[in-house]
Scaffold this motif. Sequence first.
Motif, PDB file in Angstrom:
ATOM      1  N   TRP A  45     -18.002  35.106  -8.781  1.00  0.00           N
ATOM      2  CA  TRP A  45     -17.662  34.647  -7.438  1.00  0.00           C
ATOM      3  C   TRP A  45     -18.539  35.336  -6.393  1.00  0.00           C
ATOM      4  O   TRP A  45     -19.056  36.432  -6.584  1.00  0.00           O
ATOM      5  N   PHE A  46     -18.685  34.616  -5.274  1.00  0.00           N
ATOM      6  CA  PHE A  46     -19.473  35.080  -4.130  1.00  0.00           C
ATOM      7  C   PHE A  46     -18.609  34.933  -2.884  1.00  0.00           C
ATOM      8  O   PHE A  46     -18.138  33.842  -2.575  1.00  0.00           O
ATOM      9  N   ASP A  47     -18.400  36.031  -2.207  1.00  0.00           N
ATOM     10  CA  ASP A  47     -17.559  36.065  -1.006  1.00  0.00           C
ATOM     11  C   ASP A  47     -18.429  36.530   0.160  1.00  0.00           C
ATOM     12  O   ASP A  47     -18.816  37.691   0.242  1.00  0.00           O
ATOM     13  N   ALA A  48     -18.770  35.599   1.062  1.00  0.00           N
ATOM     14  CA  ALA A  48     -19.655  35.903   2.194  1.00  0.00           C
ATOM     15  C   ALA A  48     -18.865  35.840   3.492  1.00  0.00           C
ATOM     16  O   ALA A  48     -18.166  34.859   3.751  1.00  0.00           O
ATOM     17  N   ARG A  49     -18.998  36.879   4.341  1.00  0.00           N
ATOM     18  CA  ARG A  49     -18.242  36.958   5.594  1.00  0.00           C
ATOM     19  C   ARG A  49     -19.153  37.410   6.731  1.00  0.00           C
ATOM     20  O   ARG A  49     -19.968  38.318   6.570  1.00  0.00           O
ATOM     21  N   THR A  50     -18.984  36.755   7.878  1.00  0.00           N
ATOM     22  CA  THR A  50     -19.759  37.064   9.072  1.00  0.00           C
ATOM     23  C   THR A  50     -18.817  37.160  10.264  1.00  0.00           C
ATOM     24  O   THR A  50     -17.986  36.262  10.467  1.00  0.00           O
ATOM     25  N   ASP A  51     -18.937  38.223  11.044  1.00  0.00           N
ATOM     26  CA  ASP A  51     -18.127  38.365  12.258  1.00  0.00           C
ATOM     27  C   ASP A  51     -18.632  37.411  13.342  1.00  0.00           C
ATOM     28  O   ASP A  51     -19.837  37.305  13.582  1.00  0.00           O
ATOM     29  N   THR A  52     -17.687  36.717  13.995  1.00  0.00           N
ATOM     30  CA  THR A  52     -18.018  35.841  15.115  1.00  0.00           C
ATOM     31  C   THR A  52     -17.037  36.123  16.254  1.00  0.00           C
ATOM     32  O   THR A  52     -16.060  36.868  16.079  1.00  0.00           O
ATOM     33  N   PHE A  67     -16.378  31.184   0.365  1.00  0.00           N
ATOM     34  CA  PHE A  67     -16.035  31.725  -0.947  1.00  0.00           C
ATOM     35  C   PHE A  67     -16.346  30.673  -2.011  1.00  0.00           C
ATOM     36  O   PHE A  67     -15.928  29.518  -1.891  1.00  0.00           O
ATOM     37  N   ILE A  68     -17.087  31.072  -3.034  1.00  0.00           N
ATOM     38  CA  ILE A  68     -17.405  30.183  -4.156  1.00  0.00           C
ATOM     39  C   ILE A  68     -17.105  30.935  -5.441  1.00  0.00           C
ATOM     40  O   ILE A  68     -17.562  32.073  -5.633  1.00  0.00           O
ATOM     41  N   ARG A  69     -16.325  30.308  -6.321  1.00  0.00           N
ATOM     42  CA  ARG A  69     -16.023  30.915  -7.619  1.00  0.00           C
ATOM     43  C   ARG A  69     -16.419  29.945  -8.726  1.00  0.00           C
ATOM     44  O   ARG A  69     -15.828  28.884  -8.883  1.00  0.00           O
ATOM     45  N   LEU A  70     -17.431  30.325  -9.469  1.00  0.00           N
ATOM     46  CA  LEU A  70     -17.908  29.520 -10.589  1.00  0.00           C
ATOM     47  C   LEU A  70     -17.132  29.905 -11.840  1.00  0.00           C
ATOM     48  O   LEU A  70     -16.790  31.070 -12.043  1.00  0.00           O
ATOM     49  N   GLN A  71     -16.887  28.913 -12.686  1.00  0.00           N
ATOM     50  CA  GLN A  71     -16.155  29.179 -13.921  1.00  0.00           C
ATOM     51  C   GLN A  71     -16.745  28.361 -15.053  1.00  0.00           C
ATOM     52  O   GLN A  71     -16.989  27.159 -14.909  1.00  0.00           O
ATOM     53  N   PHE A  72     -16.976  29.012 -16.174  1.00  0.00           N
ATOM     54  CA  PHE A  72     -17.548  28.373 -17.346  1.00  0.00           C
ATOM     55  C   PHE A  72     -16.653  28.692 -18.537  1.00  0.00           C
ATOM     56  O   PHE A  72     -16.110  29.789 -18.639  1.00  0.00           O
ATOM     57  N   GLN A  73     -16.537  27.735 -19.459  1.00  0.00           N
ATOM     58  CA  GLN A  73     -15.572  27.908 -20.532  1.00  0.00           C
ATOM     59  C   GLN A  73     -16.022  27.204 -21.803  1.00  0.00           C
ATOM     60  O   GLN A  73     -16.556  26.102 -21.755  1.00  0.00           O
ATOM     61  N   ARG A  74     -15.814  27.870 -22.924  1.00  0.00           N
ATOM     62  CA  ARG A  74     -15.967  27.268 -24.248  1.00  0.00           C
ATOM     63  C   ARG A  74     -14.675  27.520 -24.995  1.00  0.00           C
ATOM     64  O   ARG A  74     -14.125  28.622 -24.944  1.00  0.00           O
ATOM     65  N   GLU A  75     -14.189  26.502 -25.706  1.00  0.00           N
ATOM     66  CA  GLU A  75     -12.921  26.680 -26.398  1.00  0.00           C
ATOM     67  C   GLU A  75     -12.875  25.835 -27.662  1.00  0.00           C
ATOM     68  O   GLU A  75     -13.699  24.925 -27.859  1.00  0.00           O
ATOM     69  N   THR A  76     -11.912  26.172 -28.516  1.00  0.00           N
ATOM     70  CA  THR A  76     -11.653  25.381 -29.702  1.00  0.00           C
ATOM     71  C   THR A  76     -11.377  23.944 -29.306  1.00  0.00           C
ATOM     72  O   THR A  76     -10.600  23.692 -28.388  1.00  0.00           O
ATOM     73  N   GLY A  77     -12.004  22.993 -29.989  1.00  0.00           N
ATOM     74  CA  GLY A  77     -11.792  21.590 -29.669  1.00  0.00           C
ATOM     75  C   GLY A  77     -10.509  21.061 -30.273  1.00  0.00           C
ATOM     76  O   GLY A  77      -9.763  21.772 -30.953  1.00  0.00           O
TER      77      GLY A  77
END
Length: 425
Positions: free
Chosen positions: A89-96, A104-114
């Motif tokens: 995940w990437f959490d980017a914050r800027t004061d305004t 906020f972006i959270r990538l998810q990858f998965q391999r599992e029993t078929g």
Amino acid sequence: MKLVKSLVLGSAAAFVMTAGAQAADLPGAEPVDYVKVCDIKGSTGFFYIPGTETCLQIGGFARLETTYGEVTNDDDANKVGYRVRARVWFDARTDTEYGALRTFIRLQFQRETGAVGTAGSANPQFEGDDFFYDQAFVQFAGLTAGVTDSFWDFKPYPTFQNPFISDRTVPVLAYTAKFGDASASLSLEDKTYRYRDSTNATPNAGTEAPDIVANIRVKQGWGEAQISGVASYINPKKGYADQVGGIATGVGGDNEWGWGVQGGVKLNLPTANTSDAKGDFIWGQAGYVDGAGLSYVGLGDANVGSGRTQNITAFNPQRDYYLDGDTQKTKAFNANLGALHYWSPQWRSALQGTYVDVNYRKLNADWSAWSVAGNLIWTPVKKLDIGAELVYVNTDYSNRASFPANASRKDDDAFIGRLRVQRDF
């Protein structure tokens, strides 16, 4: 030779003097911190992106889960399943001038029993958060827009597996107003991520309105609490022969509004057995829905195993409403109670009980279930967890005459064991 040497040295000296004079015309360079830590209250691990005023945090984990259990009569069914999941995940914050601007972006990858007879799969589940990314949102001046946790849900959950608890990431457009330690939110949420039946088909004729979700939340030193509600518009197909569990239940039905309400509380407990901000707590939640969708009480994707094994929803009907000339809204209730305790900084365990009751009103199909889960987790070094969990599930299908498909279940109860290894960073 001496003449040549003198000419070379003289030319070099002249070049150095000329370069020095030109350099004197350039502005002096300031030392640059290419990685400078951001001071963000309540959070660590943020640093300034070089050349910007934006703070960034990068994190994630790698996890292996394997389960063993037997809940169906099919001898060819998977009794052992594996699932490997990775998140970044990437959490980017800027004061305004309006406050923090967050992406906020959270990538998810998965391999599992078929599935039985197939190879392992990285196939995404439509209603879940199992593939590629499961969160991506922007927050600004109280606005939240994107895919994130439903504003209905109340976390954290103490155990690995929570078979009868809503835990969904969905597209939302929401606004949150804060009042000191309290907040109130109103969220318009994509209902197609929740409204699925046992065949993963959409029962609604079409989405005419998003689910309207609201909550009031308070978080203080003693813990946190939340009350949430939902209103959902039902648009059944006119003249459509609706089915539940393979049985036609009639045609026709009027448009209706379904609704639901949920309350939860988490109480922090004093402990001397942890060296960081984590600690013991007791967590409880209860919810009720009337036509708003069974996923709001945790049904629809209640897999108590890993890698397409032990999916308890494969042997119970999942229908948010049915038609018999009228639109009959399904009622359901769930309740959960759990606790987490640190025995030492390296050892912790959790215990949780959960219950769900589903009422199909006029249809002879009511059922209920309960489960107990307990685990023990070893953390030999910081951010490395090695744990084992045992789940017991018991179902009551005393009114199962309308659902012969339920005969595929192995017994009215089952044990499922789970092993997890996870490294966070």
